[in-house]
Design a protein around this motif. Structure first.
Motif, PDB file in Angstrom:
ATOM      1  N   ILE A  63     -12.314 -17.834 -13.863  1.00  0.00           N
ATOM      2  CA  ILE A  63     -13.131 -18.657 -12.977  1.00  0.00           C
ATOM      3  C   ILE A  63     -12.202 -19.569 -12.177  1.00  0.00           C
ATOM      4  N   GLY A  64     -12.387 -19.573 -10.886  1.00  0.00           N
ATOM      5  CA  GLY A  64     -11.536 -20.359  -9.999  1.00  0.00           C
ATOM      6  C   GLY A  64     -10.300 -19.601  -9.550  1.00  0.00           C
ATOM      7  N   THR A 120     -12.942 -16.029  -8.712  1.00  0.00           N
ATOM      8  CA  THR A 120     -14.246 -16.448  -8.194  1.00  0.00           C
ATOM      9  C   THR A 120     -14.082 -17.754  -7.428  1.00  0.00           C
ATOM     10  N   PRO A 121     -14.936 -18.024  -6.470  1.00  0.00           N
ATOM     11  CA  PRO A 121     -14.842 -19.292  -5.744  1.00  0.00           C
ATOM     12  C   PRO A 121     -15.230 -20.465  -6.642  1.00  0.00           C
ATOM     13  N   GLY A 122     -14.689 -21.616  -6.337  1.00  0.00           N
ATOM     14  CA  GLY A 122     -15.020 -22.817  -7.092  1.00  0.00           C
ATOM     15  C   GLY A 122     -13.852 -23.319  -7.900  1.00  0.00           C
ATOM     16  N   PRO A 123     -14.061 -24.441  -8.578  1.00  0.00           N
ATOM     17  CA  PRO A 123     -12.971 -25.035  -9.355  1.00  0.00           C
ATOM     18  C   PRO A 123     -12.642 -24.222 -10.600  1.00  0.00           C
ATOM     19  N   ARG A 124     -11.426 -24.351 -11.078  1.00  0.00           N
ATOM     20  CA  ARG A 124     -11.010 -23.677 -12.304  1.00  0.00           C
ATOM     21  C   ARG A 124     -11.589 -24.390 -13.504  1.00  0.00           C
ATOM     22  N   VAL A 125     -11.798 -23.642 -14.558  1.00  0.00           N
ATOM     23  CA  VAL A 125     -12.260 -24.204 -15.821  1.00  0.00           C
ATOM     24  C   VAL A 125     -11.023 -24.376 -16.695  1.00  0.00           C
ATOM     25  N   ALA A 138     -23.909 -20.849 -13.959  1.00  0.00           N
ATOM     26  CA  ALA A 138     -23.691 -22.250 -13.580  1.00  0.00           C
ATOM     27  C   ALA A 138     -23.930 -23.151 -14.788  1.00  0.00           C
ATOM     28  N   ALA A 149     -18.632 -28.407 -14.358  1.00  0.00           N
ATOM     29  CA  ALA A 149     -18.348 -28.922 -13.039  1.00  0.00           C
ATOM     30  C   ALA A 149     -17.551 -30.219 -13.101  1.00  0.00           C
ATOM     31  N   THR A 150     -17.706 -30.972 -14.188  1.00  0.00           N
ATOM     32  CA  THR A 150     -16.976 -32.236 -14.306  1.00  0.00           C
ATOM     33  C   THR A 150     -15.691 -32.079 -15.089  1.00  0.00           C
TER      34      THR A 150
END
Length: 66
Positions: free
Chosen positions: A33-34, A37-42, A59, A64-65
């Motif tokens: 993830i990240g 895939t788009p979005g922040p890394r976990v 989701a 997200a935080t």
């Protein structure tokens, strides 16, 4: 062989049912993830779980935080 191609095409066209769930630890090498895939890394921490539904990350507000 033409029958196999038709079968593969029909599978590709069907929509996922939202029933296949897979959960992995964020420290697992499958945590892409990240990266893919788009979005922040976990963060790769052992206490975080990532859920995938039909191959897509679900989701999760807590991630997200993080």
């Amino acid at each position: 062989m033409p029958e196999a191609l038709d079968a593969l095409r029909s599978v590709r066209r069907t929509r996922p049912a939202g029933t296949e769930r897979v959960s992995v630890c964020a420290a697992d090498p499958l945590n892409l993830i990240g990266i893919l895939t788009p979005g922040p890394r976990v963060p790769a921490q052992s206490g975080i779980r990532i859920a995938f539904v039909d191959g897509a990350p679900e989701a999760q507000p807590a991630l997200a935080t993080a």
